[in-house]
Scaffold this motif. Structure first.
Motif, PDB file in Angstrom:
ATOM      1  N   LEU A  30      -2.636 -19.669  20.014  1.00 34.14           N
ATOM      2  CA  LEU A  30      -2.087 -20.173  21.275  1.00 34.14           C
ATOM      3  C   LEU A  30      -1.745 -19.009  22.214  1.00 34.14           C
ATOM      4  O   LEU A  30      -1.150 -18.018  21.790  1.00 34.14           O
ATOM      5  CB  LEU A  30      -0.814 -20.979  20.995  1.00 34.14           C
ATOM      6  N   ILE A  31      -2.102 -19.180  23.486  1.00 31.71           N
ATOM      7  CA  ILE A  31      -1.799 -18.120  24.463  1.00 31.71           C
ATOM      8  C   ILE A  31      -1.131 -18.714  25.710  1.00 31.71           C
ATOM      9  O   ILE A  31      -1.247 -18.166  26.793  1.00 31.71           O
ATOM     10  CB  ILE A  31      -3.094 -17.347  24.876  1.00 31.71           C
ATOM     11  N   ASP A  32      -0.449 -19.846  25.538  1.00 30.44           N
ATOM     12  CA  ASP A  32       0.161 -20.504  26.689  1.00 30.44           C
ATOM     13  C   ASP A  32       1.648 -20.755  26.425  1.00 30.44           C
ATOM     14  O   ASP A  32       2.018 -21.591  25.589  1.00 30.44           O
ATOM     15  CB  ASP A  32      -0.575 -21.825  26.966  1.00 30.44           C
ATOM     16  N   ALA A  33       2.490 -20.027  27.142  1.00 26.38           N
ATOM     17  CA  ALA A  33       3.937 -20.093  26.909  1.00 26.38           C
ATOM     18  C   ALA A  33       4.503 -21.491  27.186  1.00 26.38           C
ATOM     19  O   ALA A  33       5.419 -21.940  26.497  1.00 26.38           O
ATOM     20  CB  ALA A  33       4.647 -19.051  27.766  1.00 26.38           C
ATOM     21  N   ASN A  34       3.926 -22.192  28.184  1.00 27.48           N
ATOM     22  CA  ASN A  34       4.449 -23.535  28.501  1.00 27.48           C
ATOM     23  C   ASN A  34       4.252 -24.487  27.330  1.00 27.48           C
ATOM     24  O   ASN A  34       5.150 -25.263  26.989  1.00 27.48           O
ATOM     25  CB  ASN A  34       3.740 -24.124  29.734  1.00 27.48           C
ATOM     26  N   ILE A  35       3.080 -24.429  26.734  1.00 28.85           N
ATOM     27  CA  ILE A  35       2.800 -25.326  25.597  1.00 28.85           C
ATOM     28  C   ILE A  35       3.688 -24.968  24.410  1.00 28.85           C
ATOM     29  O   ILE A  35       4.233 -25.839  23.725  1.00 28.85           O
ATOM     30  CB  ILE A  35       1.295 -25.248  25.195  1.00 28.85           C
ATOM     31  N   LEU A  36       3.867 -23.669  24.183  1.00 32.09           N
ATOM     32  CA  LEU A  36       4.714 -23.242  23.058  1.00 32.09           C
ATOM     33  C   LEU A  36       6.143 -23.762  23.243  1.00 32.09           C
ATOM     34  O   LEU A  36       6.741 -24.303  22.303  1.00 32.09           O
ATOM     35  CB  LEU A  36       4.693 -21.714  22.952  1.00 32.09           C
TER      36      LEU A  36
END
Ligand code: SAM
Length: 290
Positions: A30-36
Motif C-alpha cells: 500500500l502506498i496511499d496514506a488516506n486508505i491506510l
C-alpha cells in the motif's frame, strides 16, 4: 511517525535493501496514506487492543497499527522482509514480528502468549490465500472481535452473496455464520505498488457473539458445507456420499432430504445457512444412529 504510506519512501526502502517483490506471496504494498488511515479507523483500534496483522510487508500498515493499538503481532512469511521490518518498526516497542506462514501458525497459542485476546485482525491480505486465511481465523476459534481486511473485490462480493448465485459457497456461509460483513472502501489499483490487476475492497467482519443458527457440531456443519461445494455439479446425495471422511451413505442423505420435505436431487447451492444447519444436524443424528 508512520512514513511509508507513499510511493517515494516505499521505493526508497525497497531500493536500499535491493528487495525483489515476490509474486508468489501476493506482494502488493500500500502506498496511499488516506486508505491506510481509513482501514485503521474502520477497525476501531484503541490502546486497549491487541492486533494481529497478517503479512506486514515492509511495515507500512504496521506503523499505523502500532500508533493506534496497545500491541501488534505481525506474521510475515517472507524472510527477506525481516531486516526491512527491523528498520521500519525500530521506533515502536509494541510490535512483535513473527516470520512464519500464517496458515501453519498455532493461532490460539500465539494469542495466549500475547495476553489471550480477544484480538482484532487487520490486514492487506495476500490474495492467493484470502479464503483459507479467513476460514482458518474463524475455525481456529481464537477469541477475536473483528477482521478488517483488504481483499479482491470479487471475494468481498462472495462474502455477501446468498443461494442461487455462482459466487455462493463455503466462504459466504462461513461469513454469515460467524460475522456481519460491511464494505469499508473500494480501493483503486493505483493505491498499491506494484498495481494488482484486480479491483480491491476493504471489508470489516464484526464477529457475532452467538451464531444466527444452532449447529450441534460446527466442524461437522462446515465439513458438510465444504463437501457440498467441492462437488458443486453433483446432487447432495451423490456429492456427500463420495466425500471421504464424512462416513455417510447416499441412502442416508436421501432419507434426511425426504424427512425435510426436499427433493432427493437437491443441491447445496440452493441451501440457505438455516437449511444447512438443519440438514447437518439431522445428518449427524443419522450417522450417530449408524
Ligand atoms: N501489509 C503490507 C502492505 O499493506 O503494504 C503488505 C501486504 S501484501 C498484499 C501481502 C503480504 O503478505 C506480503 O508481505 C506477503 O509476503 C505476506 N504473505 C503472503 N503469504 C503469507 C503467509 N502465508 N503468511 C504470512 N504472510 C504472508
Amino acid at each position: 511517525m508512520a512514513n511509508l504510506g507513499n510511493y517515494t519512501n516505499t521505493a526508497e526502502i525497497l531500493q536500499k535493501y535491493q528487495f525483489r517483490m515476490q509474486k508468489k506471496y501476493g506482494q502488493n504494498f500500500l502506498i496511499d496514506a488516506n486508505i491506510l488511515t481509513k482501514i485503521v479507523e474502520a477497525a476501531q483500534i484503541t490502546k486497549e487492543d491487541t492486533v494481529l496483522e497478517i503479512g506486514p510487508g515492509i511495515g507500512t500498515m504496521t506503523q499505523y497499527l502500532a500508533e493506534a493499538a496497545g500491541k501488534v503481532i505481525a506474521v510475515e512469511i517472507d524472510r527477506e522482509l525481516i531486516p526491512i521490518l527491523e528498520e521500519t518498526l525500530s521506533s515502536y516497542d509494541n510490535v512483535t514480528v513473527l516470520c512464519a506462514d500464517v496458515l501453519k501458525v498455532d493461532l490460539t497459542k500465539l494469542v495466549n502468549e500475547n495476553g489471550g485476546g480477544p484480538i482484532k485482525v487487520v490486514a492487506n491480505l495476500p490474495y492467493y490465500i484470502t479464503t483459507p486465511i479467513i476460514m482458518a481465523l474463524f475455525e481456529s476459534r481464537v477469541p477475536l472481535t473483528s477482521i478488517t481486511v483488504m481483499v479482491q473485490s470479487e471475494v468481498a462480493d462472495r462474502m455477501q452473496t446468498g443461494p442461487g448465485t455462482k459466487d455462493y459457497g463455503a466462504l459466504s456461509l462461513a461469513v454469515q455464520y460467524y460475522a456481519k460483513p460491511e464494505i469499508v472502501a473500494r480501493v483503486p489499483a493505483s493505491c498499491f505498488t506494484p498495481r494488482p490487476n484486480v479491483d480491491s475492497t476493504v471489508v470489516r467482519l464484526m464477529k457475532f457473539e452467538e451464531p444466527p443458527v444452532k449447529a450441534e457440531d460446527e466442524d461437522w456443519l462446515f465439513g458438510i458445507i465444504r463437501a457440498s461445494f467441492n462437488q458443486r455439479r453433483k446432487t447432495l446425495a451423490n456429492g456427500l456420499a463420495n466425500a471421504g471422511g464424512l462416513g455417510i451413505g447416499r441412502e442416508q442423505v436421501e432419507s434426511v432430504l425426504e424427512e425435510m420435505g426436499l427433493s432427493r436431487t437437491a443441491r447445496g447451492e440452493t441451501f440457505t445457512l438455516e437449511r444447512f444447519a438443519d440438514f447437518s444436524n439431522r445428518l449427524l443424528r443419522v450417522r450417530k444412529e449408524g
